[in-house]
Design a protein around this motif. Sequence first.
Motif, short mmCIF file in Angstrom:
data_model
loop_
_atom_site.label_atom_id
_atom_site.label_comp_id
_atom_site.label_asym_id
_atom_site.label_seq_id
_atom_site.Cartn_x
_atom_site.Cartn_y
_atom_site.Cartn_z
N ASP A 23 47.83 43.35 38.44
CA ASP A 23 46.73 42.63 37.78
C ASP A 23 45.45 42.74 38.60
O ASP A 23 44.36 42.92 38.05
N SER A 34 43.83 46.13 38.08
CA SER A 34 43.70 46.59 36.70
C SER A 34 42.35 47.24 36.40
O SER A 34 42.20 47.93 35.40
N ARG A 37 43.96 40.56 30.45
CA ARG A 37 43.66 41.85 29.86
C ARG A 37 42.19 41.96 29.45
O ARG A 37 41.77 43.01 28.96
N SER A 88 38.53 43.62 33.58
CA SER A 88 39.19 43.75 34.87
C SER A 88 38.65 42.67 35.79
O SER A 88 37.61 42.06 35.50
N ASP A 132 45.55 47.72 30.12
CA ASP A 132 44.60 47.04 31.00
C ASP A 132 43.20 47.61 30.84
O ASP A 132 43.02 48.81 30.61
#
Length: 533
Positions: free
Chosen positions: A164, A167, A315, A318, A406
């Motif tokens: 994450d 991303s 999502r 970023s 992503d």
Amino acid sequence: MSPMTAPQAIRFYHQGRITEVEGLAPTRSVLDWLREDARCTGTKEGCNEGDCGACTVMLAELAEPGDPQAVQGLKLQTVNACIQLLPSLHGKALFTVEDMKTSCRPKDAGQPCSALHPVQQAMVDCHGSQCGFCTPGFVVSLWSVYERQQAQQGAAPTRQQLADALSGNLCRCTGYRPILDAGQQMLDLPARQLDAAPVVTALQSLRSDADWSYAYRPISGQPQHFHAPASIDSLAQLRAALPDARLIGGTTDVALWINKQFRPLGDLIAVGRVAELRRIQERDGMLCIGAGASLEAAWAALAQRFPALTEVWLRFASPPVRHAGTMGGNVANGSPIGDAPPVLMALDAEIELRLGERLRRMPLTDFYVDYMKNQLEPGEWVQGLRVPLAVQARQVRAYKISKRFDCDISALCAGFSLQLDARGQVETVRLAFGGMAATVRRAAKAEAALLGQAWTAQAVQRAQAALAEDFQPMSDMRASAAYRLKVAQNLLQRLWLETRADAPLAADATSVWAAMPHLVSSAQAPEAAATGA
């Protein structure tokens, strides 16, 4: 604040000292300044639109008291240098991959050597780089995770939390497995923390509650001003005095007008220093989100109250984009494929509009009138957003459909909320879509087909049919019209499957990772938890 406020130099902390910059256009990007003026070429230019992450840098500000994310008194955040304007650095600290270099005691007298930072050493050990072009961005993103981990001493980030955090960084050579390996291994190496004391001291000396402006006078052509008011009243006065000036937040969209379209922007008014606009608080039964609150902070506040919004939060673009961009800017932009407006509409959000001393509110559903057109009057601006806390009684869902999981633009984004009465009939329903029309809007006929009806598969089928009357979507590079309509109908089916009274689907029942465990090893399968890493 007067438009005649005396211009000053841009002052920020960089490479161990306070740097002053004058004589450059306020639309010059931080990336161009780094590479061409400061000769710090470790930061790379890839897409030049905030998508690839090769230009990732880290900014530091003084942390607010009690900030759980603080790192030795600093608030550290990654941003894309290519879409940050140089004056946005004023009063902050800028760190690049060059700042990770540290000296060590040489083995042989007189022979200089340098020790790699644990993040860099882990990337080497795990073979996380091939061509190396993207590597500085990955390293800086991992550095921000590393510093928070060292400061907070909590559980090590999971593999999914690292994914994450990365991303916004794209790699097309090595792939992500060895880079994620490095993210886990970096914490096993001898610790090395940022020396924050001189940074804090420098930022304290730069701190000011006064309005600030910067001026650029080219050899030919009109002077250009960058105004940064420090209070909401100063902003209102300045906006009234300069109604033609461009109002900017994090420039995650406006910077592309410069980089890609070469558009002149004229005078600029930045809202980033207005503390009132960055506040997020509960007041009078409302969650009040200032228009200058970052996307990261705003989405975190929404997801805390509506946990089903967590995936859309993670999502949405970023971390570097969410750190810089604002939810108020995303709403004011009015893009028909914006991800925040459909979710906010499903939550019955109101928008606050300011003109001088006048403040008016309206439902967000009434704000957009046509493609990239809204209800703003000349000189008016978005002050904030208000979400009724009573909506927490509803079942809320949000779904984002895009080609890449992503950091991608949506082909379709849906925000839904639903409340049933004691008889199991639909008492309240909101179905809002982005990517289905010239504006983000609710599906009025589909909602009407459900209202007052039992929450059954048959009712959902009628609502699915009504969607074809609500929308006539277009075909473009992201999706065909037929695909968009079919997916919108399928998302209504998913909403029913997840919220039906009889055997509603669990969260893992709609997870691609849970459905296809053979695609990844247990060590690589993402955990389902939200992070904020």
